[in-house]
Design an enzyme around this catalytic site. Sequence first.
Site, PDB file in Angstrom:
ATOM      1  CB  THR A  77      -0.747   0.009   1.401  1.00  0.00           C
ATOM      2  OG1 THR A  77      -2.001  -1.001   1.503  1.00  0.00           O
ATOM      3  CG2 THR A  77      -1.969   1.136   1.239  1.00  0.00           C
ATOM      4  CG  ASN A 156      -6.019  -7.833  -5.425  1.00  0.00           C
ATOM      5  OD1 ASN A 156      -5.820  -7.415  -6.288  1.00  0.00           O
ATOM      6  ND2 ASN A 156      -7.538  -7.637  -4.768  1.00  0.00           N
ATOM      7  CD  GLN A 184      -2.108 -11.638  -4.459  1.00  0.00           C
ATOM      8  OE1 GLN A 184      -2.082 -12.312  -4.655  1.00  0.00           O
ATOM      9  NE2 GLN A 184      -3.138 -10.686  -3.693  1.00  0.00           N
ATOM     10  CB  SER A 204       3.108  -6.351  -0.111  1.00  0.00           C
ATOM     11  OG  SER A 204       2.798  -7.233   1.608  1.00  0.00           O
ATOM     12  CB  ALA A 205       6.915  -9.246   3.881  1.00  0.00           C
ATOM     13  CG  HIS A 206       1.210  -9.293   4.371  1.00  0.00           C
ATOM     14  ND1 HIS A 206      -0.188  -9.463   4.047  1.00  0.00           N
ATOM     15  CD2 HIS A 206       1.062  -8.452   3.694  1.00  0.00           C
ATOM     16  CE1 HIS A 206      -0.910  -8.557   3.077  1.00  0.00           C
ATOM     17  NE2 HIS A 206      -0.160  -7.668   3.086  1.00  0.00           N
ATOM     18  CB  THR A 244      14.034   3.944  13.216  1.00  0.00           C
ATOM     19  OG1 THR A 244      14.143   4.698  13.919  1.00  0.00           O
ATOM     20  CG2 THR A 244      15.297   2.935  13.465  1.00  0.00           C
ATOM     21  CB  CYS A 329      -8.911  -4.416   0.242  1.00  0.00           C
ATOM     22  SG  CYS A 329      -7.214  -5.989   0.633  1.00  0.00           S
TER      23      CYS A 329
HETATM   24  C1  PLP Z   1      -2.300  -7.320  -0.465  1.00  0.00           C
HETATM   25  C2  PLP Z   1      -1.928  -6.141  -1.534  1.00  0.00           C
HETATM   26  C3  PLP Z   1      -2.164  -5.050  -1.822  1.00  0.00           C
HETATM   27  C4  PLP Z   1      -1.596  -4.431  -0.081  1.00  0.00           C
HETATM   28  O1  PLP Z   1      -0.348  -4.958   0.208  1.00  0.00           O
HETATM   29  P1  PLP Z   1      -0.344  -4.201   2.032  1.00  0.00           P
HETATM   30  O2  PLP Z   1       1.722  -4.935   2.036  1.00  0.00           O
HETATM   31  O3  PLP Z   1      -1.132  -5.277   2.633  1.00  0.00           O
HETATM   32  O4  PLP Z   1      -0.435  -3.036   2.232  1.00  0.00           O
HETATM   33  C5  PLP Z   1      -1.501  -4.286  -3.021  1.00  0.00           C
HETATM   34  N1  PLP Z   1      -1.580  -4.487  -4.026  1.00  0.00           N
HETATM   35  C6  PLP Z   1      -1.683  -6.104  -4.397  1.00  0.00           C
HETATM   36  C7  PLP Z   1      -2.076  -6.720  -6.361  1.00  0.00           C
HETATM   37  C8  PLP Z   1      -2.586  -6.599  -2.973  1.00  0.00           C
HETATM   38  O5  PLP Z   1      -2.658  -7.677  -3.250  1.00  0.00           O
END
Ligand code: PLP
Length: 390
Positions: A77, A156, A184, A204-206, A244, A329
């Site tokens: 994001t 996504n 994704q 995005s790591a998660h 930081t 989302c």
């Molecule tokens: C999950 C996702 C995001 C947001 O990522 P965050 O790290 O959760 O802020 C943005 N774009 C896509 C395509 C996503 O799948």
Amino acid sequence: MSTQPIYFDYAATTPVDERVAERMMAHLTRDGIYGNPASRSHLLGWQAEEAVEDARNEVADLLGADSREIVWTSGATESNNLAIKGVAEQFAPQDCHIVVAATEHKAVLDPARYLEQKGYGLTVLLPDADGVISAETVAQALQPNTRLVSIMAANNETGVLNPVAGIGQVCADHDIWFHVDAAQAVGKIPVNVDDWQATLVSVSAHKFYGPKGVGALYVRRRSSLTLLPQIHGGGHERGMRSGTLATHQLVGIGTAANLVSEHLADEGQRIATLRDDLWQGIADLGDIHINGGQAPRTPGHLNVHFGGVDGESLMMALRDIAVSTGSACTSASVEPSYVLKAMGLSDQAAHGSLRFSLGRFTTREEVDQAIHRIRDAVKALRTQAKTATT
Ligand SMILES: *Cc1c(COP(=O)(O)O)cnc(C)c1O
């Protein structure tokens, strides 16, 4: 039946891989490397800086980039905001037109609309019926003052892949900056910033077994690109993103990137097989369709429209299987998915769609169990619907 829910929502987020969590834990407490990576005057600072720079190399390697092109952020994001506003805000609104797709994540659409409200030009492209944005569509939308094109690598909701290399070529031909939201794609398909001719890439790591709250923006080292910071204070990350650095989080994304680099092809193959078996197990229910199914997709995504069934009701009936209707989302509201609607689905068809997304820890047993549960639930809901109308 197992008491653990079956997790088919890897596109919303992934559990942190144990190997990642273990390394993160070594960078938090007194017995670990807890110094500030910006502290230049003692060993704990240097050790933390080394850990952060190792992670930078690992993420850069995964993207085919140079480590000097990686800017740390709090997630995709923020990366998307930095990319889009950071490019646009160096121009006067009337001198800057932006092109995005209607199927983009809200983290691209919202900054783009924010800029539009400030007077910037914006074109929102509609995809084809499979959700694909062609390079041709992008080329036709360009204007003399187009400065930025932002098109995601993989969607996504559907997992559908856009031809980002072709779109990158169009942008390069016109000397326009090209941003790719790859949240994704990273960890699921091979990613190479040069093949894409991308100027900016969000990560995005998660989404690939790292922790939540950390990500990266790839920023091409090219003299014509300057990026205006969105967060000021201290001048970290070469002035592009102050604050930081969260050592443990960055060790997390680096380790997660490293694991992905090692196993990408095998893992993708295994997950795609399970995903295809899930589909084969339910396809004969009749009146059911894969959203975006004719286009290339990520290995783990299966977004299905069940005719004659309400997605919410089906999700309720599948209580111990974690899935999404639309994207996570937007699941707080009951609006039909704007992504599916942009692909031409009716409100009813969008409401009748579920996203199953499989991942690293999905097992054959879970898929078999889910097939039984889905079959029973769909048949029951369809029988109910029939008796209600007769
Ligand atoms: C999950 C996702 C995001 C947001 O990522 P965050 O790290 O959760 O802020 C943005 N774009 C896509 C395509 C996503 O799948």
